[in-house]
Design a protein around this motif. Structure first.
Motif, PDB file in Angstrom:
ATOM      1  N   GLU A   1      13.694  -6.117   8.471  1.00 43.92           N
ATOM      2  CA  GLU A   1      13.902  -4.675   8.364  1.00 43.92           C
ATOM      3  C   GLU A   1      13.155  -3.992   9.499  1.00 43.92           C
ATOM      4  OE1 GLU A   1      13.814  -1.398   4.823  1.00 43.92           O
ATOM      5  OE2 GLU A   1      11.929  -2.433   5.226  1.00 43.92           O
TER       6      GLU A   1
ATOM      7  N   GLN B   1      10.344   1.645   9.547  1.00 38.38           N
ATOM      8  CA  GLN B   1      10.901   2.700   8.709  1.00 38.38           C
ATOM      9  C   GLN B   1      10.204   4.049   8.874  1.00 38.38           C
ATOM     10  OE1 GLN B   1      13.788   2.066   6.484  1.00 38.38           O
ATOM     11  NE2 GLN B   1      13.684   0.547   8.145  1.00 38.38           N
TER      12      GLN B   1
ATOM     13  N   ASP C   1       7.894   0.091   4.640  1.00 36.55           N
ATOM     14  CA  ASP C   1       8.270  -1.056   5.474  1.00 36.55           C
ATOM     15  C   ASP C   1       8.175  -2.353   4.676  1.00 36.55           C
ATOM     16  OD1 ASP C   1       8.679  -0.020   8.272  1.00 36.55           O
ATOM     17  OD2 ASP C   1       6.661   0.775   7.893  1.00 36.55           O
ATOM     18  N   THR C   2       9.077  -3.289   4.979  1.00 34.64           N
ATOM     19  CA  THR C   2       9.004  -4.624   4.372  1.00 34.64           C
ATOM     20  C   THR C   2       8.958  -5.740   5.398  1.00 34.64           C
ATOM     21  OG1 THR C   2      11.430  -4.781   4.180  1.00 34.64           O
ATOM     22  CG2 THR C   2      10.221  -3.885   2.278  1.00 34.64           C
TER      23      THR C   2
ATOM     24  N   ASN D   1      12.314 -10.227   5.526  1.00 40.23           N
ATOM     25  CA  ASN D   1      12.821 -10.368   4.163  1.00 40.23           C
ATOM     26  C   ASN D   1      13.278 -11.783   3.843  1.00 40.23           C
ATOM     27  OD1 ASN D   1      13.907  -7.585   2.428  1.00 40.23           O
ATOM     28  ND2 ASN D   1      12.813  -7.353   4.345  1.00 40.23           N
TER      29      ASN D   1
ATOM     30  N   TYR E   1      16.137  -8.249   0.373  1.00 41.36           N
ATOM     31  CA  TYR E   1      17.067  -7.151   0.105  1.00 41.36           C
ATOM     32  C   TYR E   1      17.357  -6.262   1.308  1.00 41.36           C
ATOM     33  CZ  TYR E   1      15.264  -8.491  -4.468  1.00 41.36           C
ATOM     34  OH  TYR E   1      14.869  -9.222  -5.562  1.00 41.36           O
ATOM     35  N   TRP E   2      16.453  -6.203   2.275  1.00 43.97           N
ATOM     36  CA  TRP E   2      16.562  -5.195   3.330  1.00 43.97           C
ATOM     37  C   TRP E   2      16.576  -5.832   4.707  1.00 43.97           C
ATOM     38  CZ3 TRP E   2      12.829  -4.845  -0.619  1.00 43.97           C
ATOM     39  CH2 TRP E   2      13.128  -3.931  -1.641  1.00 43.97           C
ATOM     40  N   GLY E   3      17.184  -5.118   5.645  1.00 48.39           N
ATOM     41  CA  GLY E   3      17.172  -5.550   7.033  1.00 48.39           C
ATOM     42  C   GLY E   3      18.407  -6.311   7.454  1.00 48.39           C
TER      43      GLY E   3
ATOM     44  N   ARG F   1      12.460  -5.927  -6.061  1.00 45.18           N
ATOM     45  CA  ARG F   1      12.450  -4.481  -5.804  1.00 45.18           C
ATOM     46  C   ARG F   1      11.415  -3.797  -6.693  1.00 45.18           C
ATOM     47  NH1 ARG F   1      17.404  -2.845  -3.318  1.00 45.18           N
ATOM     48  NH2 ARG F   1      18.957  -4.516  -3.248  1.00 45.18           N
TER      49      ARG F   1
ATOM     50  N   ASP G   1       7.257  -2.001  -1.667  1.00 44.71           N
ATOM     51  CA  ASP G   1       8.001  -3.247  -1.500  1.00 44.71           C
ATOM     52  C   ASP G   1       7.406  -4.074  -0.364  1.00 44.71           C
ATOM     53  OD1 ASP G   1      10.252  -2.912  -3.422  1.00 44.71           O
ATOM     54  OD2 ASP G   1      10.697  -1.186  -2.161  1.00 44.71           O
TER      55      ASP G   1
END
Length: 368
Positions: free
Chosen positions: A236, A239, A244-245, A248, A270-272, A350, A356
């Motif tokens: 990801e 942000q 920010d994560t 992932n 889940y993100w990116g 999540r 997160d």
């Protein structure tokens, strides 16, 4: 007193039509020795044009004098044109660990049968006050899933559906009602288009600086006789003022004798977006280290930010992750000429309005 409960497995044969985003199925396969407790979970499908070439099971080990549940869930491994496209599961139950995935040598799943322990409730040790009220903790695996080609002979598994926990009068009261309980023993034997095989590994590579949040996903293995010669990361981007994560997920690129045999990933987060794959100049991955951000307290945590591998011929490849955190020590190296052949990731789910972190830790296994 023994309580044994049937389980049902249903195989759904599905057929894609034209360019529909949702898959349609045309046939449901059932066995006759399933149980009656619980309710059906959601029907989960492999991605469009993908089929199940293998599966793994969530199994609770023997509990001794405690309450046994045996198989709690079934997860299908999906592929398209030899490329791993993900895993699917319905309600996976609550107890036990995910076993290593088993895969067809080639082709996809087409048929199945179950090994089930029959239900028997003895009359001599059940207290008279509960003679018509018994309880059981059971998650019944109800459905592998398949998608078809031209007719049944060409069908390929693509969907999984399972029964959720079936309980009557609360299972916590069970031990006061029964002297001993054996609940469910289920073994799914999937008949593939060719022989089903399990892959063995001899060494697990770990590092000491992984973060602590989240749970471990399934161990996913390269196809038989294949090894990881490269990887890609799901990252990801920054942000700004939002959460920010960083990294992932991590995906391994598998090869055999220089030929691409697919990709494998554990829980991908889940993100990116997935970054371009990076590969050894020659040979395969044998060692790794992680760049991890320590806990930030009340500030934004990101956990894993990057990864670096050593290849069997000595070259080093570094991922294109995020800048936060610091590098830890190298893991052990695959010894005795082994190479990395499988991956397992620890991912935090999540958090809603919470912080997160996604990928927290990873471990790899070595095969000869």
């Amino acid at each position: 007193m023994f309580l044994n409960i049937h389980v049902v497995v249903v195989v759904v044969l599905a057929l894609c039509t034209q360019q529909l985003s949702a898959r349609e199925y045309y046939q449901t396969l059932r066995v006759e020795n399933g149980a009656r407790w619980g309710s059906w979970g959601p029907l989960e499908m492999c991605p469009l044009d993908s089929y199940a070439e293998g599966f793994s099971m969530r199994v609770e080990s023997r509990q001794g004098d405690g309450d046994d549940t045996a198989v709690n869930g079934i997860r299908l491994t999906c592929v398209k044109d030899g490329r791993h496209t993900g895993t699917v599961e319905s309600n996976p139950g609550y107890w036990g660990d995910w076993k290593s995935a088993m895969s067809c040598r080639s082709g996809a799943l087409t048929r199945f049968k179950l090994k089930v322990e029959d239900s028997r409730v003895g009359a001599t040790t059940l207290p008279s006050t509960t003679s018509s009220s018994y309880a059981a903790k059971v998650t019944s695996s109800k459905a592998l899933a398949c998608i078809g080609g031209a007719g049944e002979a060409g069908a390929k598994c693509v969907t999984v559906e399972e029964e959720s926990v079936g309980s009557r009068h609360g299972w916590r009261d069970l031990k006061s009602m029964f002297l001993n309980i054996h609940v469910v023993v289920v073994v799914v034997l999937a008949l593939c288009t060719q022989q089903l095989s399990a892959r063995e590994y001899y060494q697990t590579l770990r590092v000491e600086n992984g973060a602590r949040w989240g749970s471990w996903g399934p161990l996913e293995m390269c196809p038989l006789d294949s090894y990881a010669e490269g990887f890609s990361m799901r990252v990801e981007s920054r942000q700004g003022k939002r959460d920010d994560t960083a990294v992932n997920g991590i995906r391994l690129t598998c090869v055999k004798d220089g030929r691409h045999t697919g990709t494998v990933e554990s829980n991908p987060g889940y993100w990116g977006d997935w970054k371009s794959a990076m590969s050894c100049m020659s040979g395969a991955l044998t060692r790794f280290k992680l760049k991890v951000e320590d806990s930030q307290g009340k500030r934004d945590d990101t956990a894993v930010n990057n990864i670096e591998f050593v290849c069997s011929e000595g070259d080093i490849i570094e991922g294109s992750g995020m800048p936060w955190g610091s590098w830890g020590s190298w893991s052990q190296m695959c010894h005795s000429g082994g190479r990395i052949c499988g991956i397992q990731t620890r991912v935090e789910g999540r958090q809603g309005r919470g912080d997160d972190t996604a990928l927290n830790d990873v471990r790899f296994v070595c095969c000869r």
